[in-house]
Design an enzyme around this catalytic site. Structure first.
Site, PDB file in Angstrom:
ATOM      1  N   ASP A  88      33.652  42.137  41.683  1.00 21.34           N
ATOM      2  CA  ASP A  88      34.635  42.204  42.765  1.00 21.34           C
ATOM      3  C   ASP A  88      34.244  43.394  43.629  1.00 21.34           C
ATOM      4  O   ASP A  88      34.271  44.541  43.154  1.00 21.34           O
ATOM      5  CB  ASP A  88      36.039  42.400  42.146  1.00 21.34           C
ATOM      6  CG  ASP A  88      37.136  42.340  43.202  1.00 21.34           C
ATOM      7  OD1 ASP A  88      36.816  42.254  44.405  1.00 21.34           O
ATOM      8  OD2 ASP A  88      38.325  42.398  42.812  1.00 21.34           O
ATOM      9  N   TRP A 125      42.424  46.427  38.640  1.00 17.38           N
ATOM     10  CA  TRP A 125      43.418  46.089  39.669  1.00 17.38           C
ATOM     11  C   TRP A 125      44.474  45.163  39.027  1.00 17.38           C
ATOM     12  O   TRP A 125      44.090  44.144  38.425  1.00 17.38           O
ATOM     13  CB  TRP A 125      42.687  45.379  40.818  1.00 17.38           C
ATOM     14  CG  TRP A 125      43.528  45.016  41.991  1.00 17.38           C
ATOM     15  CD1 TRP A 125      44.423  45.813  42.640  1.00 17.38           C
ATOM     16  CD2 TRP A 125      43.542  43.753  42.680  1.00 17.38           C
ATOM     17  NE1 TRP A 125      44.988  45.123  43.687  1.00 17.38           N
ATOM     18  CE2 TRP A 125      44.465  43.862  43.734  1.00 17.38           C
ATOM     19  CE3 TRP A 125      42.854  42.546  42.507  1.00 17.38           C
ATOM     20  CZ2 TRP A 125      44.727  42.803  44.616  1.00 17.38           C
ATOM     21  CZ3 TRP A 125      43.107  41.506  43.392  1.00 17.38           C
ATOM     22  CH2 TRP A 125      44.035  41.638  44.426  1.00 17.38           C
ATOM     23  N   LYS A 152      39.196  45.813  53.944  1.00 20.21           N
ATOM     24  CA  LYS A 152      39.154  47.271  54.069  1.00 20.21           C
ATOM     25  C   LYS A 152      38.032  47.720  55.001  1.00 20.21           C
ATOM     26  O   LYS A 152      38.274  48.510  55.903  1.00 20.21           O
ATOM     27  CB  LYS A 152      38.976  47.929  52.699  1.00 20.21           C
ATOM     28  CG  LYS A 152      39.547  47.148  51.529  1.00 20.21           C
ATOM     29  CD  LYS A 152      40.992  47.402  51.268  1.00 20.21           C
ATOM     30  CE  LYS A 152      41.521  46.376  50.270  1.00 20.21           C
ATOM     31  NZ  LYS A 152      42.834  46.641  49.773  1.00 20.21           N
ATOM     32  N   ALA A 187      35.303  45.116  46.986  1.00 19.34           N
ATOM     33  CA  ALA A 187      36.342  45.111  48.026  1.00 19.34           C
ATOM     34  C   ALA A 187      36.280  46.349  48.915  1.00 19.34           C
ATOM     35  O   ALA A 187      37.025  46.435  49.886  1.00 19.34           O
ATOM     36  CB  ALA A 187      37.715  45.007  47.373  1.00 19.34           C
TER      37      ALA A 187
HETATM   38  C1  LMR Z   1      45.555  47.713  46.427  1.00 18.54           C
HETATM   39  O1  LMR Z   1      45.035  47.703  45.302  1.00 18.54           O
HETATM   40  O2  LMR Z   1      46.459  48.499  46.749  1.00 18.54           O
HETATM   41  C2  LMR Z   1      45.076  46.736  47.463  1.00 18.54           C
HETATM   42  O3  LMR Z   1      44.019  45.987  46.988  1.00 18.54           O
HETATM   43  C3  LMR Z   1      46.173  45.927  48.026  1.00 18.54           C
HETATM   44  C4  LMR Z   1      46.693  44.906  47.077  1.00 18.54           C
HETATM   45  O4  LMR Z   1      46.734  43.729  47.486  1.00 18.54           O
HETATM   46  O5  LMR Z   1      47.096  45.233  45.955  1.00 18.54           O
END
Ligand code: LMR
Length: 394
Positions: A208, A127, A243, A210
């Site tokens: 993590d 991410w 989520k 999520a």
């Molecule tokens: C994403 O990866 O799109 C989500 O986790 C939202 C974000 O805050 O980036």
């Protein structure tokens, strides 16, 4: 004085969200930011959450402060949701945070406090905000191979080879489930190998999580996290409720530190409280309270779990539809991985030029690394996307 500020790089996902908003084309398809959408393109408030909100409106008599780490009941229900009985509750320090991102940020700060020389091993890719926060905190990052661009599965041999360098005092960041951005996940025997490596190397895992409930199910998605937490001396876990409870804007997350005994837990717990106080004082309460109410009321909990399961199965169905439409159009199985991936995202494995072409010619918005939010599709847009992918020459 502010003239000295430098322009910061825009977050790619949020910049794409803005670009999509500004696109006047009616046919546009948003596969960008990780927000669940139903077939009508809406992100509804979940039924149980709405009911809890109504009850809360009736019952809440004060908006006074709760506690530096939030309501202990919230920690209890979330520790139970993520870890179940894999570890003793008495060994888990926990603090409510503003969203999963807040938990990630506090976790990185905690790691830095514990070891100023900590190196954080991160999957390549991960991410983007993981990298951005690590850079902001000046923590060294060591990428490890993760995604096999041929098979679009996990390059597990590459991963373990790169992790071999990790040692005690280092941290290995893992995605609990539904890897963001690839959608490719470890199976349980691979999790076991990671656990064995953690135990021989002495490196500390940070997980993590999520998207619990978006992949293979609430229990299945937490299985890797539970295995790690129950098998190694210390585990850091950042959990998000954005989520799976659909409460994105309420900023609801929990940071957990699992240790081996209550004495270590005590120190971890007071450090988490200290960190909250320095950064924002009291964490937001509204979302955490709704989660607590939903998870502690059997009827609300059952309704929430049922709706989450509908969401999960809907995304799986879209995956199957897309993979089979692409198989039909391409006459090959090369997109079969879309049905194997789990969670909200899949990395298509297309070049930046292809992604740009999809946006310019077909009004299809996906993140530049070709991450698609599967929940941005519906049965009507699946064939349009599949055709666009073929037309773009992917
Ligand atoms: C994403 O990866 O799109 C989500 O986790 C939202 C974000 O805050 O980036």
């Amino acid at each position: 004085m502010f003239q000295s500020l430098k322009e910061q790089p825009a977050d790619k996902i949020l910049a794409l969200m803005q670009k999509y908003k500004e696109d006047p084309r009616d046919s546009k398809i948003d596969l960008g930011v990780g927000v669940y959408k139903n077939a009508e393109g809406l992100t509804p408030v979940m039924r149980a959450v709405k009911t809890a909100e109504q009850q809360l409106w009736e019952r809440e008599t004060t908006k006074s402060y709760v506690g530096l780490v939030g309501d202990p009941q919230f920690s209890d229900v979330m520790v139970d949701l993520v870890l179940s009985d894999s570890v003793a509750r008495g060994n888990v320090a926990a603090a409510a945070t503003p969203g999963g991102t807040g938990a990630v940020r506090q976790a990185f700060e905690l790691l830095k406090m514990a070891n100023p020389d900590v190196r954080v091993f991160v999957s390549d890719p991960t991410w983007p905000n993981h990298l951005s926060i690590l850079k902001y905190l000046d923590l060294p990052v060591v990428p490890y191979r993760y995604f096999d661009s041929e098979t679009r599965g996990v390059d597990f041999a590459g991963m373990m080879e790169d992790l071999a360098d990790a040692r005690s005092g280092d941290v290995i960041l893992l995605h609990g489930c539904c890897h963001n951005p690839t959608g490719a996940n470890l199976n349980m025997s691979q999790w076991q190998e990671v656990v064995d490596f953690l135990n021989t190397s002495g490196a500390t895992p940070m997980i993590d999580i999520a998207y619990q409930g978006f992949g293979d199910g609430l229990q299945e998605d937490a299985a890797g996290t539970r295995l790690v937490a129950s098998s190694v001396p210390e585990t850091v876990i950042a959990a998000s409720c954005s989520k799976n409870f659909g409460i994105y804007r309420e900023r609801t997350g929990l940071l957990m530190v699992v240790s081996q005994d209550a004495t270590a837990k005590g120190l971890n717990q007071s450090t988490l409280a200290f960190l909250n106080r320095q950064n924002f004082s009291f964490p937001p309460d509204h979302g955490a309270r709704l989660v607590t109410m939903v998870l502690s009321d059997p009827a609300l909990r059952a309704d929430w779990a049922a709706e989450l399961e509908e969401v999960r199965l809907g995304m799986l169905d879209l995956r199957t539809q897309l993979a089979s439409e692409l198989q039909r159009l391409s006459g090959s199985d090369r997109f079969g991985f879309l049905a194997q991936h789990r969670g909200m995202f899949s990395r298509l494995g297309a070049s930046a030029e292809h992604v740009e072409k999809l946006r310019a010619d077909h009004a299809v918005y996906m993140v530049g690394d070709s991450r698609m939010n599967i929940a941005g599709l519906n049965s009507a847009t699946v064939p349009i996307l599949a055709q666009a992918i073929i037309d773009a020459g992917i």
